[in-house]
Design an enzyme around this catalytic site. Structure first.
Site, PDB file in Angstrom:
ATOM      1  N   HIS A   1      -8.744  94.403  34.228  1.00 19.58           N
ATOM      2  CA  HIS A   1      -9.939  93.589  34.376  1.00 19.58           C
ATOM      3  C   HIS A   1     -11.040  93.918  33.375  1.00 19.58           C
ATOM      4  O   HIS A   1     -11.526  93.030  32.692  1.00 19.58           O
ATOM      5  CB  HIS A   1     -10.483  93.526  35.790  1.00 19.58           C
ATOM      6  CG  HIS A   1     -11.440  92.375  35.881  1.00 19.58           C
ATOM      7  ND1 HIS A   1     -11.012  91.073  35.792  1.00 19.58           N
ATOM      8  CD2 HIS A   1     -12.769  92.327  35.914  1.00 19.58           C
ATOM      9  CE1 HIS A   1     -12.044  90.281  35.796  1.00 19.58           C
ATOM     10  NE2 HIS A   1     -13.121  91.005  35.872  1.00 19.58           N
TER      11      HIS A   1
ATOM     12  N   HIS B   1      -5.999  79.247  33.254  1.00 15.59           N
ATOM     13  CA  HIS B   1      -7.317  79.842  33.479  1.00 15.59           C
ATOM     14  C   HIS B   1      -7.726  80.748  32.328  1.00 15.59           C
ATOM     15  O   HIS B   1      -8.816  80.622  31.784  1.00 15.59           O
ATOM     16  CB  HIS B   1      -7.318  80.616  34.795  1.00 15.59           C
ATOM     17  CG  HIS B   1      -8.498  81.521  34.950  1.00 15.59           C
ATOM     18  ND1 HIS B   1      -9.762  81.045  35.208  1.00 15.59           N
ATOM     19  CD2 HIS B   1      -8.618  82.866  34.853  1.00 15.59           C
ATOM     20  CE1 HIS B   1     -10.606  82.063  35.273  1.00 15.59           C
ATOM     21  NE2 HIS B   1      -9.934  83.180  35.052  1.00 15.59           N
ATOM     22  N   PHE B   2      -6.826  81.677  31.935  1.00 21.93           N
ATOM     23  CA  PHE B   2      -7.325  82.633  30.932  1.00 21.93           C
ATOM     24  C   PHE B   2      -7.356  82.045  29.527  1.00 21.93           C
ATOM     25  O   PHE B   2      -8.109  82.522  28.689  1.00 21.93           O
ATOM     26  CB  PHE B   2      -6.646  84.010  31.033  1.00 21.93           C
ATOM     27  CG  PHE B   2      -5.201  84.112  30.658  1.00 21.93           C
ATOM     28  CD1 PHE B   2      -4.782  83.918  29.356  1.00 21.93           C
ATOM     29  CD2 PHE B   2      -4.263  84.472  31.619  1.00 21.93           C
ATOM     30  CE1 PHE B   2      -3.448  84.051  29.016  1.00 21.93           C
ATOM     31  CE2 PHE B   2      -2.923  84.608  31.277  1.00 21.93           C
ATOM     32  CZ  PHE B   2      -2.516  84.388  29.965  1.00 21.93           C
ATOM     33  N   HIS B   3      -6.570  80.992  29.268  1.00 21.85           N
ATOM     34  CA  HIS B   3      -6.744  80.342  27.973  1.00 21.85           C
ATOM     35  C   HIS B   3      -8.100  79.641  27.908  1.00 21.85           C
ATOM     36  O   HIS B   3      -8.743  79.622  26.871  1.00 21.85           O
ATOM     37  CB  HIS B   3      -5.602  79.362  27.686  1.00 21.85           C
ATOM     38  CG  HIS B   3      -4.389  80.033  27.108  1.00 21.85           C
ATOM     39  ND1 HIS B   3      -3.491  80.709  27.878  1.00 21.85           N
ATOM     40  CD2 HIS B   3      -3.955  80.181  25.821  1.00 21.85           C
ATOM     41  CE1 HIS B   3      -2.536  81.236  27.100  1.00 21.85           C
ATOM     42  NE2 HIS B   3      -2.800  80.926  25.852  1.00 21.85           N
TER      43      HIS B   3
ATOM     44  N   ARG C   1       4.554  80.609  35.701  1.00 20.11           N
ATOM     45  CA  ARG C   1       4.273  80.974  34.310  1.00 20.11           C
ATOM     46  C   ARG C   1       5.468  81.764  33.799  1.00 20.11           C
ATOM     47  O   ARG C   1       6.401  82.066  34.541  1.00 20.11           O
ATOM     48  CB  ARG C   1       2.998  81.810  34.251  1.00 20.11           C
ATOM     49  CG  ARG C   1       3.141  83.172  34.891  1.00 20.11           C
ATOM     50  CD  ARG C   1       1.819  83.901  35.074  1.00 20.11           C
ATOM     51  NE  ARG C   1       1.311  84.441  33.834  1.00 20.11           N
ATOM     52  CZ  ARG C   1       0.402  85.424  33.781  1.00 20.11           C
ATOM     53  NH1 ARG C   1      -0.085  85.954  34.882  1.00 20.11           N
ATOM     54  NH2 ARG C   1      -0.059  85.869  32.627  1.00 20.11           N
ATOM     55  N   ARG C   2       5.484  82.071  32.521  1.00 21.93           N
ATOM     56  CA  ARG C   2       6.485  82.957  31.912  1.00 21.93           C
ATOM     57  C   ARG C   2       7.921  82.456  32.077  1.00 21.93           C
ATOM     58  O   ARG C   2       8.819  83.245  32.294  1.00 21.93           O
ATOM     59  CB  ARG C   2       6.397  84.371  32.480  1.00 21.93           C
ATOM     60  CG  ARG C   2       5.023  84.987  32.394  1.00 21.93           C
ATOM     61  CD  ARG C   2       5.059  86.456  32.733  1.00 21.93           C
ATOM     62  NE  ARG C   2       3.727  87.022  32.715  1.00 21.93           N
ATOM     63  CZ  ARG C   2       3.074  87.435  33.792  1.00 21.93           C
ATOM     64  NH1 ARG C   2       3.630  87.355  34.971  1.00 21.93           N
ATOM     65  NH2 ARG C   2       1.859  87.923  33.692  1.00 21.93           N
TER      66      ARG C   2
ATOM     67  N   TYR D   1     -13.834  91.994  29.894  1.00 21.39           N
ATOM     68  CA  TYR D   1     -15.270  92.097  29.608  1.00 21.39           C
ATOM     69  C   TYR D   1     -15.515  92.754  28.260  1.00 21.39           C
ATOM     70  O   TYR D   1     -16.496  92.455  27.584  1.00 21.39           O
ATOM     71  CB  TYR D   1     -15.993  92.810  30.755  1.00 21.39           C
ATOM     72  CG  TYR D   1     -16.086  91.882  31.938  1.00 21.39           C
ATOM     73  CD1 TYR D   1     -17.094  90.917  31.985  1.00 21.39           C
ATOM     74  CD2 TYR D   1     -15.146  91.892  32.944  1.00 21.39           C
ATOM     75  CE1 TYR D   1     -17.160  90.011  33.017  1.00 21.39           C
ATOM     76  CE2 TYR D   1     -15.200  90.992  33.991  1.00 21.39           C
ATOM     77  CZ  TYR D   1     -16.206  90.053  34.024  1.00 21.39           C
ATOM     78  OH  TYR D   1     -16.254  89.151  35.035  1.00 21.39           O
TER      79      TYR D   1
END
Lengths: 196, 541
Positions: free
Chosen positions: B217, B368-370, B431-432, B221
């Site tokens: 996580h 989401h993370f893209h 995914r994957r 940041y």
């Protein structure tokens, strides 16, 4: 000890005094209050659901030797699949291994609390029945236990959702959810080595 | 002050970062094409997973680490107006990290390390992959030490003075990364490297996943803080206004650095090796870390409003139109915030216990993370590059209209790519996977979304090529003698009378982090040494 304690108190007092010296715009104070309320609302809902309604992800922390599942009592071949225990609870024991879930197919009743117990015989896997919350990681060395209820009968796919090797996409099978009244507890089969 | 040495240092780091980026962009487009199954000739699981592993490593580890290092050196020199501490050491850090990347790239590109960038023991890759990744992290630790030394050096030379916000944020990021990387460092040094070399015969994937979650996580940041730094220290000036609140910015950076760390178990919600109480504790922390982002949203939008009104904008929303939309930094921040709003919404779904079960490890997650990394964060990396390149190279930017087009295309491409990706997740696509071979009617609903993703990827690839082209052309421009731009930091709307010490140094916060980490990771890690666990032997793939 006493001095340590009062020293700590002094640091906190000092922080409070310093905190009051910084300038925060009244509008920004309001926004911070709103933000705190939004976050508090989410945290409150999740905490209440977890503590009072038992909505928790699979978290049993139960270890097992993945290399010798076939020798274990619980996950020996003849013990896999659906069973009803003494108290009438429906328990489904499943083994994940490259590249399938075993047994290949199970029938489970709808609208009935089910307890799945998943183990891996090799690497990391995951299993998800799309559009249901039957989802867990299957980590070798651990038993992943998850309880759920399927409201609607039908044929559901079981998909491996964690990369487990180059054949990962081929790792899937089906599960039949059968109307409660049509479902019968399976008779335990005896397919051990000895003759009956 | 002559900062030619720092400029060269920063530019070298940036070139490595963006070379990795453009290579990974081509791989990304290949992956959406392969995965869709529209071109049967492309189908190949070994090539796909080698590509996914490389794409992830290049984007998440190489692009980010090198960009952040270069940005830090430039921020330190420009904001403190003093040379960076120990530049020969900085070059050693650069070369160690670069050697690490090359060492990891060889097994990755030859299919000897298709374990994805999140490692996944007991599947094991070639040892060179783990050793290379370690060297990259060691190089970044050199950067952390240099940043913190430079920060302390300045504080000693300027007692009682307020550290410039840009440097405060950069030092906080260095502290964050030292803490964050410790988890993966423990996993790699004590588990993966000895395991891959055959020194130990079994590995506990539960412990490995717990240590990786420690890093997983806060690392986001680490990536995000340079973008937030640009929000606070570049955007207000570029928009023609002032920074709304310097103190709130510092508080936001501190809360980010402190609370990003003890919350990694939201990556382990669905894992059996951690108990629900610890997951809930980390889950609550995950929501706390949303606070600095909400505060940042307020401060940045307030700063933009000041600028818009100073430029003659009237009415409740009129100031938005009067912002300089033709400034790359301002356009990027607007598009970045838009993606942050949607990405943040998705993040709340992921962070919520029960809803997470529906989308865990589905296509929703890379969607989401893209959006939030590739979108919100990377578009700010572009804006920073457009802003700094002319200053670093001493030449004007090759084409500003091209830069503006590129930013719009990145935003549009990201929306076209990630919206269907989220929907595929809700429709149950894992995914994957390298292809869809499930013999199930459900998969028919997936096809149109996969088609849209190919198009979104193409737009993004085009945008990435424009970006690199613009930078290369800028670099190849002749040096102009009269070009003398320097970095301009935003001024404050209310200049603070005095800065409390805890908003001007990191010592206290370092101790707070130590306590929080001991609470949230102490027992969950120690439990593996107290209970009877069973290791797994090594597996290929």
């Amino acid at each position: 000890m006493q001095t340590e304690f009062s020293k700590g108190i002094n640091i906190i007092k000092d922080l409070c005094v310093q905190f009051n010296t910084i300038h925060i715009d009244p509008l920004e104070r309001k926004w911070i209050a709103i933000s705190l309320m939004i976050v508090g609302l989410f945290v409150g809902i999740i905490t209440i659901d977890a503590l009072f309604h038992g909505i928790n992800p699979p978290s049993k922390v139960e270890t097992i030797d993945s290399a010798s599942l076939h020798l274990s009592q619980e996950f020996a071949e003849d013990n896999l699949g659906v069973q009803v225990d003494d108290k009438g609870a429906v328990i489904i024991r499943m083994v994940a291994g490259r590249y399938s879930f075993f047994p290949k197919h199970v029938d489970v009743p709808a609208e009935t609390p089910l307890t799945f117990r998943w183990v891996s015989m090799d690497v990391l896997h995951g299993v998800h029945i799309p559009m249901t919350n039957m989802s867990t990681m299957i980590v070798p060395g651990y038993v992943a236990e998850i309880s759920t209820t399927f409201p609607k009968p039908g044929e559901y796919p079981l998909l491996c959702n964690e990369y487990c090797g180059l054949g990962h996409n081929h790792m899937w099978s089906n599960i039949s959810v059968i109307a409660k009244e049509d479902w019968h507890a399976p008779v335990k089969s005896h397919v051990k080595g000895e003759q009956q | 002050m002559n900062d030619a040495a720092e400029k060269k240092l920063a530019l070298s780091h940036f070139w490595v970062a963006f070379a990795a980026f453009i290579l990974a962009c081509f791989m990304g487009e290949y992956q959406v094409l392969e995965r869709s199954g529209f071109i049967p000739a492309l189908e190949s699981a070994p090539v796909y997973f080698a590509s996914v592993s490389t794409h992830g490593v290049l984007m998440a580890f190489v692009l980010t680490t090198f960009f952040i290092m270069g940005f830090g050196y430039m921020v330190a020199a420009a904001s403190l107006k003093q040379p960076v501490w120990n530049k020969p050491l900085a070059w050693i850090g650069f070369w160690v990290a670069l050697v690490g990347v090359v060492l990891a790239a060889i097994p990755l590109l030859t299919g000897k390390a298709s374990v994805l960038y999140t490692f996944y023991p007991p599947i094991v890759a070639h040892a060179a992959f783990y050793i290379g990744a370690t060297l990259l992290v060691v190089g970044s630790w050199v950067w952390c030490v240099i940043m913190l030394m430079t920060f302390n050096q300045w504080k000693k030379a300027n007692p009682g003075q307020t550290v410039p916000l840009a440097m405060f944020a950069t030092a906080a990021n260095a502290m964050l990364w030292l803490w964050a990387s410790a988890g993966v460092a423990l996993e790699v040094l004590f588990q993966l490297v000895p395991f891959s070399l055959g020194w130990i015969s079994t590995i506990d994937p539960g412990l490995a996943r717990t240590l990786f979650a420690w890093t997983l996580h806060p690392i986001v940041y680490f990536w995000l803080i340079p973008a937030y730094t640009a929000f606070y220290v570049f955007v207000p000036k570029q928009a023609g206004g002032y920074l709304f609140s310097d103190e709130m910015a510092r508080i936001a950076f501190i809360v980010l650095a402190v609370f990003a760390l003890p919350i990694g178990f939201h990556h382990l919600y669905m894992d059996p090796e951690q108990a629900q109480g610890w997951k809930l504790l980390h889950g609550i922390g995950t929501f706390v870390v949303a606070l600095p982002t909400l505060v940042t949203g307020f401060t940045v939008i307030a700063s933009l409003e000041i600028a818009g009104r100073l430029r003659g904008g009237k009415g409740l929303f009129g100031w938005i139109l009067s912002l300089p939309w033709d400034n790359t930094m301002v356009l990027a921040v607007i598009l970045s915030l838009l993606m942050l709003i949607f990405g943040g919404f998705g993040g709340i779904v992921n962070a919520s216990y029960a809803m997470n079960a529906m989308i865990h490890n589905t296509a929703w997650v890379p969607g989401h993370f893209h959006l939030i990394f590739g979108g919100t964060t990377i578009i700010m990396y572009f804006a920073i590059a457009y802003y700094l390149w002319p200053i670093l190279a001493g030449k004007p930017l090759f084409s500003k209209p091209m830069a503006l087009t590129q930013l719009w295309l990145w935003f549009i491409g990201m929306v076209i790519l990630t919206t269907p990706w989220h929907i595929l997740g809700l429709l149950g696509q894992p995914r994957r996977i390298s292809s869809v071979v499930y013999n199930n009617l459900l998969t028919l609903a997936w096809k149109p979304y996969e088609l849209a993703m190919i198009f979104g990827g193409l737009v993004l690839l085009g945008s990435a090529c424009l970006f690199i082209y613009n930078l290369v052309k800028t670099q190849l421009n002749p040096v102009s003698e009269d070009f003398a731009e320097t970095i301009e930091f935003a001024e404050q709307y209310h200049a603070p009378a005095s800065m409390p010490d805890y908003l001007n140094s990191l010592g206290l916060w370092n101790k707070v982090i130590a306590v929080l980490m001991a609470i949230s990771f102490g027992f969950p890690i120690l439990q593996f040494f107290f209970m009877k666990t069973f290791g797994s032997s090594a597996w290929g793939y």
